[in-house]
Design a protein around this motif. Structure first.
Motif, short mmCIF file in Angstrom:
data_model
loop_
_atom_site.label_atom_id
_atom_site.label_comp_id
_atom_site.label_asym_id
_atom_site.label_seq_id
_atom_site.Cartn_x
_atom_site.Cartn_y
_atom_site.Cartn_z
N GLU A 139 4.29 -0.87 -0.43
CA GLU A 139 4.32 -1.89 0.62
C GLU A 139 2.94 -2.16 1.20
OE1 GLU A 139 7.17 -0.82 3.57
OE2 GLU A 139 8.79 -0.48 2.13
N ALA A 140 1.92 -1.42 0.71
CA ALA A 140 0.57 -1.58 1.23
C ALA A 140 -0.07 -2.84 0.67
CB ALA A 140 -0.26 -0.35 0.89
N ASP A 141 -1.30 -3.10 1.11
CA ASP A 141 -2.03 -4.29 0.69
C ASP A 141 -2.98 -3.92 -0.44
OD1 ASP A 141 -2.31 -7.11 1.28
OD2 ASP A 141 -4.37 -6.66 1.82
N ALA B 295 -10.20 2.30 11.98
CA ALA B 295 -9.78 0.93 12.23
C ALA B 295 -10.31 -0.01 11.15
CB ALA B 295 -10.25 0.49 13.61
N LEU B 296 -11.56 0.16 10.74
CA LEU B 296 -12.13 -0.69 9.69
C LEU B 296 -11.40 -0.49 8.37
CD1 LEU B 296 -15.95 -0.34 10.43
CD2 LEU B 296 -14.45 -2.26 10.99
N VAL B 297 -11.10 0.75 8.05
CA VAL B 297 -10.43 1.03 6.77
C VAL B 297 -9.00 0.48 6.78
CG1 VAL B 297 -9.61 2.88 5.27
CG2 VAL B 297 -11.85 3.05 6.31
N ARG B 298 -8.39 0.40 7.94
CA ARG B 298 -7.01 -0.08 8.03
C ARG B 298 -6.89 -1.60 8.14
NH1 ARG B 298 -4.19 4.30 12.24
NH2 ARG B 298 -3.50 5.75 10.61
N LEU C 175 -5.67 4.49 -2.66
CA LEU C 175 -4.67 5.43 -2.17
C LEU C 175 -3.91 6.05 -3.34
CD1 LEU C 175 -2.95 6.77 0.02
CD2 LEU C 175 -1.59 4.67 0.11
N ALA C 176 -3.50 5.23 -4.30
CA ALA C 176 -2.76 5.74 -5.45
C ALA C 176 -3.60 6.74 -6.24
CB ALA C 176 -2.33 4.58 -6.35
N ALA C 177 -4.90 6.44 -6.42
CA ALA C 177 -5.77 7.36 -7.14
C ALA C 177 -5.85 8.71 -6.44
CB ALA C 177 -7.16 6.74 -7.29
N ARG D 195 1.67 15.03 3.96
CA ARG D 195 1.77 13.90 3.03
C ARG D 195 2.11 12.59 3.74
NH1 ARG D 195 5.19 17.88 0.71
NH2 ARG D 195 4.25 19.01 -1.03
N ALA D 196 2.96 12.68 4.75
CA ALA D 196 3.41 11.46 5.43
C ALA D 196 2.25 10.69 6.03
CB ALA D 196 4.43 11.81 6.52
N GLN D 197 1.16 11.38 6.36
CA GLN D 197 0.03 10.72 7.01
C GLN D 197 -1.02 10.21 6.01
OE1 GLN D 197 -0.12 10.01 10.10
NE2 GLN D 197 1.47 11.27 11.01
N TRP D 198 -0.81 10.40 4.71
CA TRP D 198 -1.82 9.95 3.75
C TRP D 198 -1.85 8.43 3.61
CZ3 TRP D 198 -0.42 13.90 -0.69
CH2 TRP D 198 -0.81 15.18 -0.29
N ALA D 199 -0.67 7.84 3.43
CA ALA D 199 -0.62 6.40 3.19
C ALA D 199 -1.23 5.58 4.32
CB ALA D 199 0.81 5.95 2.91
N PRO D 200 -0.98 5.90 5.59
CA PRO D 200 -1.58 5.10 6.67
C PRO D 200 -3.10 5.19 6.76
CG PRO D 200 0.33 6.30 7.49
CD PRO D 200 0.02 6.85 6.14
N VAL D 201 -3.71 6.13 6.04
CA VAL D 201 -5.18 6.19 6.04
C VAL D 201 -5.76 4.99 5.31
CG1 VAL D 201 -7.18 7.49 5.23
CG2 VAL D 201 -5.25 8.70 6.25
N LEU D 202 -5.10 4.57 4.23
CA LEU D 202 -5.65 3.50 3.38
C LEU D 202 -4.60 2.41 3.13
CD1 LEU D 202 -7.37 5.82 0.77
CD2 LEU D 202 -8.54 4.43 2.47
N PRO D 203 -4.07 1.79 4.16
CA PRO D 203 -3.00 0.80 3.94
C PRO D 203 -3.50 -0.52 3.36
CG PRO D 203 -3.60 0.85 6.26
CD PRO D 203 -4.37 1.96 5.60
N ALA D 204 -4.81 -0.74 3.35
CA ALA D 204 -5.36 -1.99 2.84
C ALA D 204 -5.97 -1.83 1.45
CB ALA D 204 -6.42 -2.54 3.80
#
Length: 939
Positions: free
Chosen positions: A780-782, A636-639, A752-754, A738-747
């Protein structure tokens, strides 16, 4: 083929025997085993056993007990003999108890020893076949997914069915054949029913697939010749959207098993009708589909070698195939029609229709061959120009300027043969030509070429996508279960998070009700059948379901929920490990008071959490007197979004909660950059002594040091604080999740790109596919857009797979629309990747052409303008660069850009007519013309 009494097989199919009355009664008959439209089990009035009478209830009761005992022991081979003396009443009584036993097996009450449940299912399969009175009920039982069907089970079930009437057997065969998965695994039973009934088998995909598998051996031709159903089943097999695997196999070490040559032999012998086989194969080619599914009908047509008359009869089909089929098949159709045209047997109208379709294609070989064919025909029949030249103008809009030039010259050669009206029509179509051909078109058409007023260039970019709020979790247990049983749930992050949160919430409210519903929805879960199912893999939400049902080893749960990535783990393992830790934590706490709901459930479709929503969730935990679960709170904190006034207000509210979790959230929101990463590349090892030749072996991701993360977060998250040593991290295993990687670090878009770069490198220099799936969520992430994001897009533009490149194109355009794309810096990153050979120019050209075609010519040119000087600098330019220059020239011609590109003039002045030199000259000319134009506008 003959039935059991030796009579000839009738022509009526089993599907015709199955009546609407039976269909309507199927569900009821399957449930209560009562009498249905099929009458008695034996088809007559004397009852199942065929004796018609007199068995005592004592004998019947003993026989039922003996039957049930054999079923409980898993002795399927004994069941038919035990069924034989039972009358209708005894079988009805047995059926009730068989259903109860089946329910017990589905509930896991017969789970030990490990092999016993499968043996019981086999015995149940056979026993039920003999006890059910109607074909509808028997089909429901024999087609159930929770009952096993092995080859021997089908033979035993056939024996257990006894001497049924032919109509009854045909009815059952028709019902089973209509279910593909059942038919593919029940050939012995189905074939036996067909032989017994004397009715023709219904040619369904499932039955034909099973038939083909069983027929394939070294006696293939003889067996096909002996089977009277071969003509019907072969016709169906050739027409299938996906032919049976045995038929589609290529010629191997055993040519006697090769179906196409076997079928050709049968055609030559007259067993198969030649015209019918040709019609079916050509019709299948006309329906299109993947090349792998069209190889069989194409091979059959080639082997049959149609004569001129057979080809002429199917001219409309060949025209459609040449226009729409995959390249391999279209090429064959084009050859057929070319042969007919050379013989003067192809009508001009058919050639015109064919030309319009082929010139719309993108394959250069097919397009050029078609232009050559039209030229040959016009040389022989000048009078056909009025009908053929308008179709040639389809090539004026081709992406290949060389094709445009060929088409323009062809029109020019035969222009005198058309009237003034047709001349004006052709001149109007010339407006599709590239600007480089405008002068030639003006010289050809003169005053007929309309010169409209040029409109100012306007850049077209896609609308900026807006984040959508995640829908609330399921409100009922029924709705929740419907979400949980959806296949590929883990590939839809938003749906996955909703289902997981709904499961936790409902289990907290009423664990018993959810447990019962889950057992009903998952009657044979693998996690109960395989002792080590979760030892090495988490298997998504299924591990939480297993925790709810209480079948997990507590020691394993404690170990996996506190497990972090090893020092040699790759970055995508670390990303996946975050989700694994959350799932194992939920598996240990689901249905208890310690986990009323999830804190980490996103509020936005990107995976991000609104900071004030998270404060409210923590307030709910405080009011309930519950401490947050470590992994849930960490995610939750990471998101949570940390930018903007809302985050500052949320920090104050979180601190006011007075709880440790509230204070952690407040401190986290007040940090300007919570986590971060930088990317660098080791120098390339040119002599390959240090094993640093491949791109993936040179990527170094430096994770920023963050003492709080390493001290306060659970092990699965500590790598975000710099726990993983910066080093190249090659992945030596299958990449998934793979689909679940982006929601780990949406902020934290850069981090995430690295993390994505090593997986993306596999798609650039290897043959991997799909690693660009998170790019849509990434853009679309922050967070800021830095080098890591641009590198991720650059890698994506150079991927081997066209779908991967398309996702990268979408990412570039979305960032441009949001005003966050540094196009020149993206071009700089592409420059060194192309120069060293990591990104292939032809793939980049394809991606750039796709992006430009959306209307973003200026954006694409800005990227290429920054890239070209470095790749043009070497004395020997990069191979394939001509395609990139062609896209660049097209962009400049359309957006009116001007300027100079270092090295371009030298290249354009070179000798020869290669694509590289021609396109370099085209780009140079366009830039010099654009230098005198007013600045372009970007919208």
């Amino acid at each position: 083929m003959e039935n059991g009494t030796g009579t000839s097989m009738a022509t009526k199919t089993a599907a015709e025997v199955a009546t609407g009355e039976n269909d309507g009664a199927e569900g009821h008959a399957a449930d209560d085993g009562g009498a249905g439209a099929g009458g008695g089990v034996n088809g007559g009035t004397s009852g199942v056993g065929g004796s018609g009478g007199g068995s005592s209830s004592v004998k019947g009761g003993a026989g039922v007990e003996e039957l049930l005992g054999a079923v409980r022991e898993g002795r399927a081979d004994a069941v038919p003999g035990l069924l034989e003396p039972l009358d209708a009443a005894a079988r009805k009584a047995a059926l009730t108890r068989l259903k109860a036993l089946r329910a017990e097996v589905r509930a896991g009450k017969w789970a030990t020893p490990p092999h016993l449940p499968n043996l019981i299912r086999s015995a149940l399969y056979v026993a039920g076949a003999g006890c059910l009175p109607t074909a509808a009920a028997a089909a429901s039982w024999l087609g159930a997914r929770d009952l096993l069907i092995w080859e021997k089970d089908g033979a035993l079930a056939l024996e257990a069915l006894g001497d049924r009437e032919p109509e009854w057997a045909a009815d059952l065969a028709g019902r089973l054949a209509g279910r593909r998965a059942v038919a593919e695994n029940s050939y012995t039973l189905l074939h036996g029913l067909v032989v017994r009934s004397g009715y023709a088998v219904p040619p369904t995909d499932g039955y034909v697939t099973a038939w083909a598998w069983h027929m394939t051996d070294d006696r293939l031709v003889e067996r096909l010749r002996e089977d009277p159903q071969t003509p019907v089943l072969v016709a169906h097999a050739l027409a299938m959207a996906e032919p049976p695997e045995r038929l589609a196999r290529t010629l191997g070490r055993r040519p006697q098993r090769y179906w196409p040559t076997a079928l050709r032999t049968l055609v030559e012998e007259g067993v198969l009708d030649r015209a019918q086989v040709l019609d079916v194969c050509v019709s299948r080619l006309l329906r299109d589909g993947p090349v792998r599914n069209l190889r069989l009908p194409l091979e059959m047509v080639r082997l049959l070698e149609p004569d001129a008359e057979e080809l002429r009869e199917r001219i409309p089909d060949w025209v459609g195939i040449a226009s729409d089929a995959p390249s391999l098949v279209a090429g064959y159709a084009q050859d057929v029609l070319t042969e007919l045209a050379s013989a003067g047997a192809l009508p001009v109208g058919a050639l015109a229709e064919m030309t319009a379709g082929v010139l719309f294609r993108t394959e250069k070989k097919l397009v050029r061959a078609q232009l050559a064919l039209v030229g040959k025909v016009l040389a022989k029949e000048p009078g056909a120009a009025g009908e053929l030249l308008p179709t040639v103008t389809e090539a004026f809009g081709s992406e290949d300027t060389g094709v445009q030039e060929r088409a323009l010259k062809l029109v020019g050669r035969h222009l005198p043969a058309v009237d003034a009206e047709m001349r004006r029509e052709l001149a109007e179509a010339a407006g599709l030509l590239s600007p480089m051909h405008r002068q030639a078109a003006e010289e050809l058409f003169g005053a007929d070429l309309r010169q409209g007023t040029a409109l100012p260039y306007e850049e077209i970019l896609p609308p900026v996508p807006e984040a959508q709020r995640l829908a609330p979790p399921a409100t009922t247990v029924e709705e929740l279960v419907a979400q949980l049983v959806v296949k590929r749930l883990s590939e839809e992050p938003a749906a996955f998070e909703r289902a997981l949160d709904g499961l936790v919430r409902h289990a907290h409210r009423d664990r018993a009700a959810v447990t019962e519903a889950v057992r009903e929805a998952f009657p044979r879960p693998r996690w109960e059948q395989e002792a080590h199912y979760f030892t090495h893999e988490t298997h998504g939400v299924h591990v939480v379901l297993a925790g709810l049902l209480g079948v997990l080893n507590p020691a394993l749960v404690d170990f996996r929920r506190t497990q972090g990535p090893g020092p040699d783990s790759c970055l995508h393992q670390a990303l996946s490990g975050v989700l694994d830790a959350r799932l194992w934590e939920a598996a240990g706490l689901v249905g208890t008071g310690a986990l009323p709901f999830l804190l980490a459930t996103p509020t936005w479709s990107t995976g991000a959490i609104d900071p004030r929503v998270l404060v409210e969730r923590l307030r709910g935990y405080r009011d309930a007197g519950v401490e947050p679960a470590p992994a849930d709170l960490a995610q939750a904190l990471v998101r949570v979004l940390r930018a903007g006034p809302s985050a500052r207000r949320a920090a104050e509210e979180a601190a006011a909660l007075g709880t440790p979790a509230g204070r952690r959230l407040a401190a986290w929101l007040r940090e300007e950059t919570a986590v971060g990463a930088t990317v660098r590349f080791l120098p390339r090892d040119e002599d390959r002594t240090l094993k640093r030749w491949w791109l993936i072996d040179r990527i170094v991701v430096d994770l920023g040091e963050h003492p709080t993360v390493r001290a306060e977060f659970p092990p699965a998250f500590q790598w975000l604080g710099g726990a993983l040593e910066a080093a190249p991290r090659r992945c030596h295993h299958w990449v998934e999740g793979r689909a679940q990687w982006a929601p780990v670090l949406p902020a934290d878009r850069e981090l995430l790109a690295a993390c994505l770069l090593p997986a993306l490198a596999h798609c650039v220099e290897g043959d991997a596919r799909g690693a660009t799936e998170p790019l849509t969520a990434l853009v679309e992430a922050d967070g800021p857009v830095g080098r890591a994001v641009l590198l991720a897009l650059a890698f994506g533009l150079g991927c081997v797979d066209a779908d991967d490149r398309l996702r990268a194109v979408d990412g570039v355009l979305v960032l441009a629309a949001r005003g966050e794309l540094n196009a020149r810096r993206l071009g700089t990153e592409l420059a060194w990747l192309v120069a060293e050979g990591s990104v292939k120019p032809n793939r980049l050209a394809d991606a750039a052409r796709t992006a430009a075609a959306t209307g973003a010519y200026h954006t694409v040119w800005t990227v290429l303008e920054a890239m070209l000087p470095e790749v043009l600098a070497p004395a020997q330019p990069v191979r394939g660069l001509g395609e990139v220059l062609a896209v660049a020239a097209d962009c400049v011609e359309r957006c009116g850009a001007g300027g100079e590109v270092a090295g371009l003039e030298t290249l354009a002045s070179g000798r020869g007519s290669s694509q590289l030199v021609v396109q370099a000259g085209r780009l140079l000319s366009a830039l010099r013309q654009g230098a005198d134009q007013p600045p372009t506008e970007t919208v």
